[in-house]
Design a protein around this motif. Structure first.
Motif: not given
Length: 67
Positions: A5, A19, A21-25, A27-28, A33
């Protein structure tokens, strides 16, 4: 697998579990990515390609932050 990222020329390298666990955070807060790497294939690329030109190895790694 390694999930890359990038934001502001900085990268975060995460495992698959991290990834998920933390993808949405990420991106926010503006991370994008940029790549998914197979570490074995990436090491092969670094070793087997002609990276003798000054900066080629550096650029191969720095390209991971390109969005």
């Amino acid at each position: 697998m390694i999930f890359i990222y990038a934001k502001d020329k900085k990268i975060k390298c995460l495992t698959h579990t991290e990834s998920l666990e933390r993808n949405k955070q990420l991106l926010s807060v503006g991370y994008i990515h940029t790549a998914t790497l197979d570490p074995c294939r990436f090491l092969e690329h670094l070793h087997n390609n002609d990276l003798s030109v000054p900066g080629d190895l550096f650029n191969s790694v720095k390209d991971l932050s390109k969005t």
